[in-house]
Design an enzyme around this catalytic site. Sequence first.
Site, mmCIF file in Angstrom:
data_model
loop_
_atom_site.group_PDB
_atom_site.id
_atom_site.type_symbol
_atom_site.label_atom_id
_atom_site.label_comp_id
_atom_site.label_asym_id
_atom_site.label_seq_id
_atom_site.Cartn_x
_atom_site.Cartn_y
_atom_site.Cartn_z
ATOM 1 N N ASP A 1 0.871 -1.184 0.000
ATOM 2 C CA ASP A 1 0.000 0.000 0.000
ATOM 3 C C ASP A 1 0.905 1.230 0.000
ATOM 4 O OD1 ASP A 1 -2.766 -0.675 -0.029
ATOM 5 O OD2 ASP A 1 -2.608 -1.421 2.023
ATOM 6 N N ARG B 1 4.331 3.392 2.669
ATOM 7 C CA ARG B 1 5.070 2.504 3.572
ATOM 8 C C ARG B 1 6.552 2.859 3.676
ATOM 9 N NH1 ARG B 1 0.604 1.536 5.753
ATOM 10 N NH2 ARG B 1 -0.699 -0.140 4.922
ATOM 11 N N ARG C 1 -6.987 10.794 1.274
ATOM 12 C CA ARG C 1 -6.585 9.774 0.298
ATOM 13 C C ARG C 1 -7.393 9.915 -0.997
ATOM 14 N NH1 ARG C 1 -7.557 4.354 3.434
ATOM 15 N NH2 ARG C 1 -6.548 3.413 1.606
ATOM 16 N N LYS D 1 -9.686 1.444 -5.852
ATOM 17 C CA LYS D 1 -10.338 1.019 -4.614
ATOM 18 C C LYS D 1 -11.092 2.214 -4.005
ATOM 19 C CE LYS D 1 -6.120 1.720 -1.853
ATOM 20 N NZ LYS D 1 -5.015 1.079 -1.125
ATOM 21 N N HIS D 2 -12.174 1.976 -3.278
ATOM 22 C CA HIS D 2 -12.743 0.718 -2.834
ATOM 23 C C HIS D 2 -14.144 0.612 -3.437
ATOM 24 C CE1 HIS D 2 -9.827 2.133 0.215
ATOM 25 N NE2 HIS D 2 -9.511 0.863 0.375
ATOM 26 N N HIS E 1 -12.029 -0.979 9.254
ATOM 27 C CA HIS E 1 -11.058 -1.767 10.010
ATOM 28 C C HIS E 1 -11.647 -2.223 11.344
ATOM 29 C CE1 HIS E 1 -8.431 0.406 7.199
ATOM 30 N NE2 HIS E 1 -7.600 -0.590 7.352
ATOM 31 N N ASP F 1 -10.489 -6.999 0.156
ATOM 32 C CA ASP F 1 -9.746 -6.174 1.106
ATOM 33 C C ASP F 1 -9.255 -7.111 2.211
ATOM 34 O OD1 ASP F 1 -8.593 -3.999 2.362
ATOM 35 O OD2 ASP F 1 -10.386 -2.759 2.304
#
Length: 355
Positions: free
Chosen positions: A66, A74, A141, A171-172, A184, A254
């Site tokens: 990601d 990352r 994002r 996504k998504h 999450h 996901d």
Amino acid sequence: MTEPSHAPLIIDVAGTELTAADRRRLADPLVGGVIHFARNWENRAQLTALNAEIKALRPDLLICVDHEGGRVQRFRTDGFTRLPSMRALGELWMQDALRATRAATACGHVLATELRACGVDFSFTPVLDLDYGESSVIGDRSFHRDPRVASLLAKSLMHGLLQAGMANCGKHFPGHGFVRADSHVAIPVDRRSLKAILADDARPYDWLAGTLTAVMPAHVIYPKVDARPAGFSSKWLGKILRSQLGFDGAVFSDDLSMEAARRIDGELLSYTQAALAALEAGCDLALLCNQSVGEGAPLDELLDSMAAARAARRWRPDAASERRRLALLPRGQALTWPQLAQAESYLRARAMLQI
């Protein structure tokens, strides 16, 4: 008749170098790829060595991360460019649309070139969710509230990825930006009609169906369409995404480690049950993250249970899904990091990111 091969599982590895358990799992024919996290990063040399070791085990494994830009990136040190958030590109659009599209292409080019220089094949980007100002998990994002702007900037970013030989992942699907809850930790519910969603949030998937190489559905329930979250819904994935919108690329689930994601029809599914449900609904690849740390028992259980399900014909490998997975591997020779300093296209792209 020989059963087709199909490696539908994307898993993670424990640290900055492979353990014996990592190697054993990556050799399993059910594993099709690896997803990296910040714990897998120390520096460029280490990451490059880790990825070379993975490819030495199996060249066909898809090494993923990601790495969108903004707060979801990352790798940020040891020479990696700090990429702008997608919202920054959307804000630039409001000042100068052509400059914004050039910056988006540059962002994709830099993102993919740097990752490939360290042996990473694929990034889960771009985010196509619309910015309603409600969702904390999506937030900056997102490119923009307007699906037209989001689509054009995403297409520009995908062009930059393509310049460096990297595939993409929208996504998504069909849209996570309208709901507040973070998938999450809870299951968001979007109570709008199918007509309203297709006219707004899902428009980028319609317009970009021929350009997207992969899609990741949302862990969101849209009860006026289906009682199941989109990633476990054959109506969303088969009838709408594939048949109605004409998408023919790979579909990733996901992360199935999210407890909220595995609560389907009121029941908390095991990782294996969730993976089987995602594949049955139309996903080509099932993603299970952050389970290799420690003993890694959940990953071993998943591999054993998936093999048993295949033997019992509760799940059958799909040749088309495997072709879609292999199509995500990068094209062309990657530049090494020392070569980047001499690559004019990369240097121009970096200069364009001064926004």
